[in-house]
Enzyme design. Structure first.
Site, PDB file in Angstrom:
ATOM      1  N   LYS B  96     -13.946   1.481  -5.444  1.00 36.40           N
ATOM      2  CA  LYS B  96     -12.603   1.070  -5.032  1.00 36.40           C
ATOM      3  C   LYS B  96     -12.703   0.702  -3.570  1.00 36.40           C
ATOM      4  CE  LYS B  96      -8.022   2.703  -3.888  1.00 36.40           C
ATOM      5  NZ  LYS B  96      -6.970   3.708  -4.014  1.00 36.40           N
ATOM      6  N   GLY B 157       1.311   6.063  -0.475  1.00 38.74           N
ATOM      7  CA  GLY B 157       2.014   7.327  -0.260  1.00 38.74           C
ATOM      8  C   GLY B 157       3.484   7.185   0.073  1.00 38.74           C
ATOM      9  N   ALA B 184      -1.077   1.967  -5.321  1.00 35.02           N
ATOM     10  CA  ALA B 184      -0.356   2.381  -4.112  1.00 35.02           C
ATOM     11  C   ALA B 184       1.112   2.003  -4.149  1.00 35.02           C
ATOM     12  CB  ALA B 184      -0.984   1.804  -2.849  1.00 35.02           C
ATOM     13  N   GLY B 185       1.932   2.971  -3.728  1.00 31.85           N
ATOM     14  CA  GLY B 185       3.353   2.740  -3.512  1.00 31.85           C
ATOM     15  C   GLY B 185       4.265   3.214  -4.609  1.00 31.85           C
ATOM     16  N   ASN B 206      -1.653   8.647  -6.915  1.00 30.35           N
ATOM     17  CA  ASN B 206      -2.142   9.924  -6.404  1.00 30.35           C
ATOM     18  C   ASN B 206      -0.986  10.756  -5.863  1.00 30.35           C
ATOM     19  OD1 ASN B 206      -3.455  12.105  -5.225  1.00 30.35           O
ATOM     20  ND2 ASN B 206      -5.094  10.908  -4.382  1.00 30.35           N
ATOM     21  N   THR B 207      -0.424  10.307  -4.726  1.00 32.83           N
ATOM     22  CA  THR B 207       0.571  11.131  -4.040  1.00 32.83           C
ATOM     23  C   THR B 207       1.764  11.473  -4.933  1.00 32.83           C
ATOM     24  OG1 THR B 207      -0.079   9.968  -2.027  1.00 32.83           O
ATOM     25  CG2 THR B 207       1.897  11.316  -1.897  1.00 32.83           C
TER      26      THR B 207
END
Lengths: 65, 257
Positions: B96, B157, B184-185, B206-207
């Site tokens: 990645k 995040g 992301a986001g 993830n977050t």
């Protein structure tokens, strides 16, 4: 011989990268190494000589996103 | 079935391994998500330390594919070297690729990203580029040899969800055959469903999972949302209308006068 290992100065006797890992007691099996910004494969560590002022990076798996 | 670089995957969710309350919760969240790919990083090991070994044995026990990242790299040289070190340690040619261009937004430096992608694909890597939703950058990444694109939908995040549906839709429209993963986001399952309804192939999280009050339940919720959005895209959704249309037949209605 003075080296920079993971950003910290170290005075070591090791002549090769493999020796360095032993001298600094890196006991983990899962390590990746670089010397002066170039990859040194695990299989090549014993044959790579160290020189005064070399910069060594020793990395390991960590959490990531 | 999702296919990335020739590997068939039964899940449309990729999961990051950072920021969980504990290793046990991370493991349970991975299982609940039914993900087949987790992302990991490389960081400096302390002398005498075995933190990397402990983490790696936990990941190996999960039986999923590992996608190493180049998180935190700001230059082509850093990213390429990190990818090479990751290949040496993880024995995978997947990476990645992240080359960060701005500290506040963690926005990719797309110029460096394309350069690094070209170098790595020439070196045999299978590159998963973390990019913006810019169409022209996407074209350059494909020219550089990438066979998967991972545009953000909002800053890493941020939990803002998709900020530019038009741009995401344009990517899907221009690259119908390229696996597209929103990376992301995403903040909540409805965001995941929204981008999957656009026809995206997968999401990377993830977050939003790790920082949820119950990461394990949230992992399952995101997996269901991703699957629901994917199914809806292929089922053919109704276009919105400005006027009401009765769903119950009008013909045959009784007249009470």
């Amino acid at each position: 011989m003075r080296l920079i290992v993971n950003g910290e100065p170290h005075e070591v006797a090791a002549k090769t990268l493999a020796d360095l890992l032993g001298e600094l007691e890196y006991e983990g099996e899962w390590l990746a190494t670089a010397l002066n910004g170039e990859l040194v494969r695990a299989t090549a560590r014993a044959s790579v000589a160290l020189n005064e002022g070399d910069r060594v990076e020793i990395l390991t798996p960590r959490q990531g996103g | 079935m999702l296919t990335l670089y020739g590997t068939e995957l039964s899940s449309r969710l990729l999961l990051g391994t950072a920021q969980y309350p504990s290793p046990a919760i991370l493991m349970d969240a991975v299982k609940a998500s039914e993900t087949k790919i987790v992302t990991v990083s490389l960081r400096r090991e302390m002398a005498g330390g075995k933190s990397g070994d402990r983490f790696w044995s936990l990941i190996q026990s999960l039986g999923v594919h590992v996608l190493p990242n180049t998180a935190g790299c700001h230059t082509v040289k850093e990213a390429v070297l990190t990818a090479q070190m990751a290949r040496d340690i993880f024995a995978t040619d997947w990476v990645k690729l992240e080359v960060i261009g701005n500290h506040d937004t963690l926005q990719p430096d797309v110029f460096a990203l394309v350069d690094a992608a070209r170098i790595l694909t020439a070196d045999g890597f299978k590159v998963f580029p973390y990019t913006t939703d810019d169409l022209v950058v996407a074209e350059r990444l494909l020219e550089a040899g990438c066979e998967v694109l991972m545009p953000w939908c909002a800053p890493i995040g941020s939990a803002l969800g998709p900020l530019n549906l038009h741009a995401l839709r344009a990517l899907r429209g221009h690259f119908p055959e390229v696996p597209l993963i929103v990376d992301a986001g995403l903040g909540r399952p409805s965001h995941a469903a929204t981008v999957m309804e656009l026809g995206f192939d997968a999401i990377l999280l993830n977050t939003a999972v790790a920082k949820a009050a119950d990461p394990v339940a949230m992992a399952a919720a995101f997996a269901k949302a991703a699957d629901a959005g994917h199914m809806a895209f292929h089922a053919g959704m109704l276009e919105p209308r400005d006027v009401a249309v009765p769903s119950t037949p009008v013909i045959g209605k009784a007249v009470f006068t």
